[in-house]
Design a protein around this motif. Sequence first.
Motif, PDB file in Angstrom:
ATOM      1  N   ASP A 128      28.613 -23.802 -52.514  1.00 21.05           N
ATOM      2  CA  ASP A 128      28.738 -24.625 -53.780  1.00 21.05           C
ATOM      3  C   ASP A 128      28.611 -24.911 -54.942  1.00 21.05           C
ATOM      4  O   ASP A 128      29.469 -25.460 -55.558  1.00 21.05           O
ATOM      5  CB  ASP A 128      27.114 -24.667 -54.498  1.00 21.05           C
ATOM      6  CG  ASP A 128      25.895 -24.388 -53.206  1.00 21.05           C
ATOM      7  OD1 ASP A 128      26.104 -24.932 -52.338  1.00 21.05           O
ATOM      8  OD2 ASP A 128      24.584 -23.566 -53.420  1.00 21.05           O
ATOM      9  N   GLU A 129      29.615 -23.797 -55.661  1.00 18.33           N
ATOM     10  CA  GLU A 129      30.556 -24.028 -56.957  1.00 18.33           C
ATOM     11  C   GLU A 129      31.499 -23.661 -56.370  1.00 18.33           C
ATOM     12  O   GLU A 129      32.519 -25.268 -56.968  1.00 18.33           O
ATOM     13  CB  GLU A 129      30.589 -22.514 -57.541  1.00 18.33           C
ATOM     14  CG  GLU A 129      31.533 -22.713 -58.998  1.00 18.33           C
ATOM     15  CD  GLU A 129      31.297 -23.205 -59.905  1.00 18.33           C
ATOM     16  OE1 GLU A 129      32.285 -23.625 -60.674  1.00 18.33           O
ATOM     17  OE2 GLU A 129      30.196 -24.598 -59.528  1.00 18.33           O
ATOM     18  N   ARG A 188      31.770 -27.456 -55.442  1.00 20.25           N
ATOM     19  CA  ARG A 188      31.766 -28.652 -56.242  1.00 20.25           C
ATOM     20  C   ARG A 188      32.931 -28.682 -57.782  1.00 20.25           C
ATOM     21  O   ARG A 188      33.652 -29.929 -58.050  1.00 20.25           O
ATOM     22  CB  ARG A 188      30.706 -27.779 -58.015  1.00 20.25           C
ATOM     23  CG  ARG A 188      31.154 -28.581 -59.568  1.00 20.25           C
ATOM     24  CD  ARG A 188      30.314 -28.119 -60.082  1.00 20.25           C
ATOM     25  NE  ARG A 188      31.157 -26.675 -60.573  1.00 20.25           N
ATOM     26  CZ  ARG A 188      32.780 -27.588 -61.255  1.00 20.25           C
ATOM     27  NH1 ARG A 188      33.328 -27.725 -61.779  1.00 20.25           N
ATOM     28  NH2 ARG A 188      33.276 -26.131 -61.347  1.00 20.25           N
ATOM     29  N   ARG A 189      33.868 -27.802 -57.241  1.00 20.76           N
ATOM     30  CA  ARG A 189      35.272 -27.868 -57.747  1.00 20.76           C
ATOM     31  C   ARG A 189      36.654 -28.160 -57.263  1.00 20.76           C
ATOM     32  O   ARG A 189      37.131 -28.969 -58.162  1.00 20.76           O
ATOM     33  CB  ARG A 189      35.731 -26.022 -58.112  1.00 20.76           C
ATOM     34  CG  ARG A 189      36.912 -26.313 -58.654  1.00 20.76           C
ATOM     35  CD  ARG A 189      37.142 -26.367 -60.027  1.00 20.76           C
ATOM     36  NE  ARG A 189      38.437 -26.325 -60.298  1.00 20.76           N
ATOM     37  CZ  ARG A 189      39.415 -26.996 -60.219  1.00 20.76           C
ATOM     38  NH1 ARG A 189      39.609 -28.073 -59.419  1.00 20.76           N
ATOM     39  NH2 ARG A 189      40.791 -26.716 -61.075  1.00 20.76           N
ATOM     40  N   SER A 213      34.953 -38.428 -56.930  1.00 20.20           N
ATOM     41  CA  SER A 213      33.671 -36.989 -57.265  1.00 20.20           C
ATOM     42  C   SER A 213      34.089 -36.205 -57.889  1.00 20.20           C
ATOM     43  O   SER A 213      34.009 -35.949 -58.707  1.00 20.20           O
ATOM     44  CB  SER A 213      33.553 -37.021 -56.081  1.00 20.20           C
ATOM     45  OG  SER A 213      34.276 -36.591 -55.180  1.00 20.20           O
ATOM     46  N   ASN A 273      33.083 -34.789 -61.146  1.00 22.74           N
ATOM     47  CA  ASN A 273      32.637 -32.902 -60.465  1.00 22.74           C
ATOM     48  C   ASN A 273      33.746 -32.372 -62.131  1.00 22.74           C
ATOM     49  O   ASN A 273      33.031 -31.164 -62.396  1.00 22.74           O
ATOM     50  CB  ASN A 273      32.826 -32.775 -59.109  1.00 22.74           C
ATOM     51  CG  ASN A 273      31.981 -33.242 -58.780  1.00 22.74           C
ATOM     52  OD1 ASN A 273      30.823 -33.461 -58.920  1.00 22.74           O
ATOM     53  ND2 ASN A 273      31.948 -32.018 -57.207  1.00 22.74           N
ATOM     54  N   LEU A 282      23.351 -24.698 -60.684  1.00 24.44           N
ATOM     55  CA  LEU A 282      23.879 -25.942 -59.831  1.00 24.44           C
ATOM     56  C   LEU A 282      22.834 -26.462 -58.937  1.00 24.44           C
ATOM     57  O   LEU A 282      22.482 -26.875 -58.257  1.00 24.44           O
ATOM     58  CB  LEU A 282      24.732 -25.776 -58.509  1.00 24.44           C
ATOM     59  CG  LEU A 282      26.759 -25.968 -59.149  1.00 24.44           C
ATOM     60  CD1 LEU A 282      27.323 -25.751 -58.480  1.00 24.44           C
ATOM     61  CD2 LEU A 282      26.869 -27.484 -60.013  1.00 24.44           C
ATOM     62  N   VAL A 327      21.253 -29.196 -57.202  1.00 23.39           N
ATOM     63  CA  VAL A 327      23.006 -29.832 -56.760  1.00 23.39           C
ATOM     64  C   VAL A 327      22.974 -31.128 -57.964  1.00 23.39           C
ATOM     65  O   VAL A 327      22.328 -31.814 -57.583  1.00 23.39           O
ATOM     66  CB  VAL A 327      22.749 -29.650 -55.661  1.00 23.39           C
ATOM     67  CG1 VAL A 327      24.265 -30.383 -55.560  1.00 23.39           C
ATOM     68  CG2 VAL A 327      23.071 -28.437 -55.412  1.00 23.39           C
ATOM     69  N   HIS A 375      26.967 -31.809 -58.833  1.00 18.99           N
ATOM     70  CA  HIS A 375      28.323 -32.494 -58.323  1.00 18.99           C
ATOM     71  C   HIS A 375      27.487 -33.489 -57.638  1.00 18.99           C
ATOM     72  O   HIS A 375      26.536 -33.963 -56.863  1.00 18.99           O
ATOM     73  CB  HIS A 375      28.528 -31.160 -57.867  1.00 18.99           C
ATOM     74  CG  HIS A 375      28.361 -30.842 -56.625  1.00 18.99           C
ATOM     75  ND1 HIS A 375      28.367 -31.721 -55.377  1.00 18.99           N
ATOM     76  CD2 HIS A 375      28.100 -29.852 -56.477  1.00 18.99           C
ATOM     77  CE1 HIS A 375      28.348 -30.373 -54.607  1.00 18.99           C
ATOM     78  NE2 HIS A 375      28.048 -29.479 -55.032  1.00 18.99           N
ATOM     79  N   THR A 411      29.797 -33.705 -54.808  1.00 17.70           N
ATOM     80  CA  THR A 411      30.852 -33.594 -53.436  1.00 17.70           C
ATOM     81  C   THR A 411      30.787 -34.598 -52.608  1.00 17.70           C
ATOM     82  O   THR A 411      31.316 -35.257 -51.353  1.00 17.70           O
ATOM     83  CB  THR A 411      30.986 -31.856 -53.164  1.00 17.70           C
ATOM     84  OG1 THR A 411      31.777 -32.094 -55.080  1.00 17.70           O
ATOM     85  CG2 THR A 411      31.461 -32.043 -52.365  1.00 17.70           C
TER      86      THR A 411
END
Length: 397
Positions: A275-276, A279-280, A311, A315, A333, A336, A338, A340
Amino acid sequence: MASAVPAHVPTERVVDFDLFNPPGVETDYFAAWRTLQGGPGLVWTTANGGHWIATSGELVRSLWADGERLSSECLAVTPGLGEVMRFIPLQQDAPEHGPFRMAVMKGLASRFVVALEPKVRDVARELIEGLRDKGSCEFVADFAEILPLNIFLTLIDVPLADRPALRKLGVQLTRPDGSMTVEQLRDAADDYLRPFIEARMAQPADDLFSRILSEPVMGRAWTFDEAQRMCRNLLFGGLDTVAAMIGMVTLHLARHPEDQRLLREQPELIPAAADELMRRYPTVAVSRNAVVDLEVDGVTVRKGDLVYLPSVLHNLDPACFEAPEVVDFARNLTPVRHTTMGVGAHRCVGAGLARMEVIVFLEEWLGAMPEVTLDPAQPVTMKGGNVGACTALPLVW
């Protein structure tokens, strides 16, 4: 293609920014987009016929979810693409959008995603087995462009041997090089899909297209035109985005061996890490066209104006995420937040499948491969577009 600045656009909002070739994108897609941060929340570029770009994270997210004042009909800034593709459900607005999206969501229900997981593991293990003893690979061509595409083609039950040709079509949609007109791109996809659609409508099987086309919309059967537009949408949606994501995730791991070691030692962190990392390293953007005049960030967006929503600028906005450039597997998160996979009524229908693929990839790759690093003798290359991506990711181990 540069255009004149419309009278309603303030001069101080005008930038020279081509989303298909932002400054420095060849070496760092994310840094290229971040050159727009720190200024106004909404800017106008004269590139690609002229359009707005939301640069603040708050605006990107709020406008992405605004289905009343902004329409999804335009699809992209590529001239003519939206009018030609007419994707279902991606280019539909409420109320028409809902019944078609529901049918697609049922076809991609979580139970089908769960049932597909063993196949994803099998494909990942087979690819890893073929690479492990080589000591190096070009990860994009040798893995990222194979795993998610083979899974998608399995989902729709078409020959895996068709993957290379279909992959080229997917890239032409998101990162066009001018070698095909939008009409040629649509026709190539339709010519390929037509016999499969006809067969699924005549005698449904257990593949994704059959499941969706077996779901009535508004109490009736799908027309062939609707089925064609939906299958066209899913085909293009399945050919690029997850491949791009897996490439970016692997680039991070190659640059951060400490994260490889951490996830090997604590594999229970992998779902949160997926998930991270998603996002990144977001690479998807959408376009919206204004259906009314609206005031945004102190300027007027006129009816008919196109607004581009990347996006990456949500983010990686420090106003939306603390230290957004830092990968923190403990980052909260949940829920969630973000973008993405989008937000609102048009959040990606395949988000659950994409997340599962990234998690399985991390589990299998880190469980079977030695520590990988970037090949110092060869450069990493990237390209911009409606889906940015690594085009070359040379690894050694």
